[in-house]
Design an enzyme around this catalytic site. Structure first.
Site, PDB file in Angstrom:
ATOM      1  N   THR A 123       0.831  -1.208   0.000  1.00  0.00           N
ATOM      2  CA  THR A 123       0.000   0.000   0.000  1.00  0.00           C
ATOM      3  C   THR A 123       0.863   1.255   0.000  1.00  0.00           C
ATOM      4  O   THR A 123       0.586   2.215  -0.726  1.00  0.00           O
ATOM      5  CB  THR A 123      -0.934   0.008   1.225  1.00  0.00           C
ATOM      6  N   ARG A 150      -5.678  -5.462 -17.877  1.00  0.00           N
ATOM      7  CA  ARG A 150      -4.240  -5.531 -17.666  1.00  0.00           C
ATOM      8  C   ARG A 150      -3.620  -6.765 -18.320  1.00  0.00           C
ATOM      9  O   ARG A 150      -2.517  -6.700 -18.870  1.00  0.00           O
ATOM     10  CB  ARG A 150      -3.947  -5.518 -16.163  1.00  0.00           C
ATOM     11  N   HIS A 199       0.368  -8.619  -9.026  1.00  0.00           N
ATOM     12  CA  HIS A 199      -0.649  -8.986  -8.032  1.00  0.00           C
ATOM     13  C   HIS A 199      -0.935 -10.477  -8.142  1.00  0.00           C
ATOM     14  O   HIS A 199      -0.940 -11.036  -9.240  1.00  0.00           O
ATOM     15  CB  HIS A 199      -1.933  -8.195  -8.304  1.00  0.00           C
TER      16      HIS A 199
END
Length: 599
Positions: free
Chosen positions: A184, A425, A535
């Site tokens: 983050t 993506r 991710h």
């Protein structure tokens, strides 16, 4: 008389011997001097420019180090700026490990201090051998008991900790890295939420159902619809929750890469510092009931009668046994930083072994291993997301010059476009793999940077990036093409075709529909990008209450999970901007339910 002369001669010899010994001792003392006393200035190259330090030394000691000037990223580099000088003084040397997540800032400080000490006449190589010692003889086992234990001090973990406390629980957060923040802290921090007030002011039509549909279909309908509904329904109320604690978001929304729609909120503070500072300010205000332990690695979940009742951890001071009255929350993030796990689970991409990652060094899948060891079910582990936006040298997102999807194009080494730049993506990344050297240039103009001091989503100004050679600037497209080594005619044609579609708002040859401005106003800019691991959509299976499920689909009492460590929400592909919403929404839910001991 002769006796007196002999005595006088003897005394003279003794005096000479003593004198020579004194000279030798003085010489030895002089040779053992480490530094020439005084204050010295040194400089090192940081991630955003020069770091300047002042080092004060006596003949044999480093007594003070002050960081005089720097332009490092707030939050990300703070620990390096604050802690490394103290470690150097403690060690009286330069053999100090860099701070994880702030490597370039750490190296800049070590370089600057080394330069200053060299001016003081120091033996730099000898100083590099000196480091802070660790005395393991004093290691002990410490036991603590609280209502809720949170494993992981990133965005999901801190959201869970704050939420748990707001629901009446005492909380301990364990973070294995030297600082809180996780991914983050270093993210672009775009947060997707349907926001009628802000969107209507920009003329944007949107709905929660549209957000649901794009998320569900954007993950090829693999995501759990119940979890997706929780995500989209609670995204904006969770923004209001953050704002109630003092966090600020900009009024203008944007479309983040792969976000498919202009609903991304940008924090006022750079990167993810707004999220982390908001949570940490709350924790500091309630520090009698909340504790954050950094450099503390959770190693095992403690089970009793098939219920999770605590966590074993190790810290610099020894082993910790942390008992939880109500629940344990796993919020350790994904495994994009663990090459072995990537290789183990990857089924959809070419080899990921040599690809760099956008993630911080702590994203190594520790929580997944702990959960799996007690029978938690892991789902969608092969669903690994790549981005086409990695820095060619580091793999990180820093240096990315785009400000929004609508106003830039991608071109390959020939100067030709090759994909819809507003697509998913995975679609964009697969197209990039098909280009020469899997390499592209992001092209945009002054609509994105009306002045040179305008900063990107990673707190870097375009002037800084150009100066550092991480971006290129020109008054004409032809000159820009020459600077970056691509065919000028192809680049001009690519831009002209794009501009004609902006005029008509028609779908172009690649299927692109997202436009705002033409690329037609100097100066023009280019930035290089490559594929990077970003991710991991797979992870621990949870229900809508963020409770962890076992291999048979049953709740594991006392155990909750939130954030990237979980699976089942994003399917095959996560929409850009959904991660910050995910970790915030489910972190809040996990904290509330763990505090209330909802089994």
């Amino acid at each position: 008389m002769k006796s007196f002369k002999r005595l006088l001669s003897l005394l003279l010899v003794i005096s000479m011997v003593l004198s020579l010994a004194g000279c030798k001792k003085a010489t030895e003392t002089n040779n053992s001097t480490l530094f020439k006393p005084g204050k010295y200035i040194g400089e090192g190259k940081g991630i955003n420019g020069t770091v300047k330090v002042e080092v004060t030394v006596t003949e044999d000691e480093i007594t003070d180090i002050k960081v005089l000037e720097h332009n490092e990223t707030p939050g990300v580099s703070d620990l390096a700026i604050d802690d490394l000088p103290l470690q150097i003084i403690e060690a009286q040397g330069l053999g100090i490990d860099t701070v994880a997540g702030a490597t370039m800032s750490s190296n800049a400080i070590l370089e600057a201090v080394g330069q200053a000490l060299e001016k003081a006449g120091a033996n730099i190589e000898a100083l590099k051998e000196k480091t802070v010692g660790n005395d393991s003889s004093s290691a002990t086992v410490t036991e603590k008991q609280v209502d809720v234990v949170v494993i992981g001090g990133g965005g999901a973990g801190l959201a869970a900790a704050v939420s748990a406390h707001q629901n009446g629980a005492s909380v301990i957060v364990l973070e294995k890295m030297p600082r809180v923040g996780g991914n983050t802290m270093i993210s672009g921090a775009s947060y997707n939420a349907v926001d009628p007030k802000r969107q209507e002011a920009q003329g944007i039509e949107d709905s929660v159902d549209k957000h649901f549909q794009q998320t569900y279909e954007g993950g090829d309908k693999l995501g759990n619809p119940e979890l997706i509904r929780i995500l989209v329904d609670n995204a904006y109320p969770t923004i209001e929750w953050l704002e109630s604690m003092g966090m600020e978001f900009k009024d203008t929304l944007h479309t983040v890469l792969g976000g498919l729609w202009p609903r991304a909120h940008a924090p006022v503070e750079p990167l993810g510092t707004g999220f982390i500072n908001t949570y940490m300010n709350y924790i500091k205000e309630n520090n009698t009931e909340m504790e954050v332990l950094v450099n503390t690695e959770a190693t095992e979940l403690i089970m009793e009668n098939n219920k999770v009742i605590g966590v074993k951890a190790k810290s610099p001071d020894g082993e910790l046994i942390l008992k939880s009255n109500n629940g344990v929350i796993i919020a350790t993030g994904g495994f994009a930083g663990n090459v072995e796990m990537r290789d183990e689970y990857n089924k959809n991409w070419p080899s990921l072994t040599n690809l760099k990652t956008t993630n911080h060094p702590g994203a190594t899948g520790d929580g997944l291993a702990m959960a799996k060891a007690i029978g938690a079910n892991l789902i969608d582990m092969e669903q690994i997301q790549l981005l086409p936006m990695g820095d060619p040298n580091t793999g990180s997102l820093s240096g990315n010059i785009e400000q929004g999807v609508e106003n830039r194009i991608f071109v390959n080494k020939s100067g030709n476009r090759f994909v819809d730049e507003g697509a998913r993506r995975d679609v964009m990344t697969k197209a990039l793999f098909e280009q020469e050297d899997s390499f592209m240039w992001v092209i945009l103009d002054s609509h994105s940077y009306p002045t040179g001091d305008v900063r990107n989503h990673f707190n870097e100004s375009i002037d800084e990036l150009v100066t550092e050679g991480r971006a290129y600037k020109a008054d004409t497209l032809e000159d820009l093409a020459k600077q970056i080594g691509i065919n000028p005619e192809n680049l001009v044609e690519s831009v002209n075709k794009f501009n004609s579609c902006v005029e008509t708002s028609k779908t172009d040859e690649f299927g692109r529909t997202l436009y705002q401005f033409k690329i037609d106003t100097a100066p023009f800019y280019a930035g290089a990008r490559v594929p990077t691991v970003h991710h991991t959509m797979g992870g621990i299976q949870i229900n809508t209450s963020a409770q962890v499920l076992d291999n048979n689909g049953n709740v594991i009492p006392g155990l909750y999970a939130a954030g990237e460590v979980t699976g089942g929400i994003h399917g095959t592909n996560r929409l850009g901007g959904n991660a910050l919403a995910d970790i915030s929404v489910f972190g809040k839910i996990a904290g509330e339910n763990a505090a209330k001991n909802n089994q």
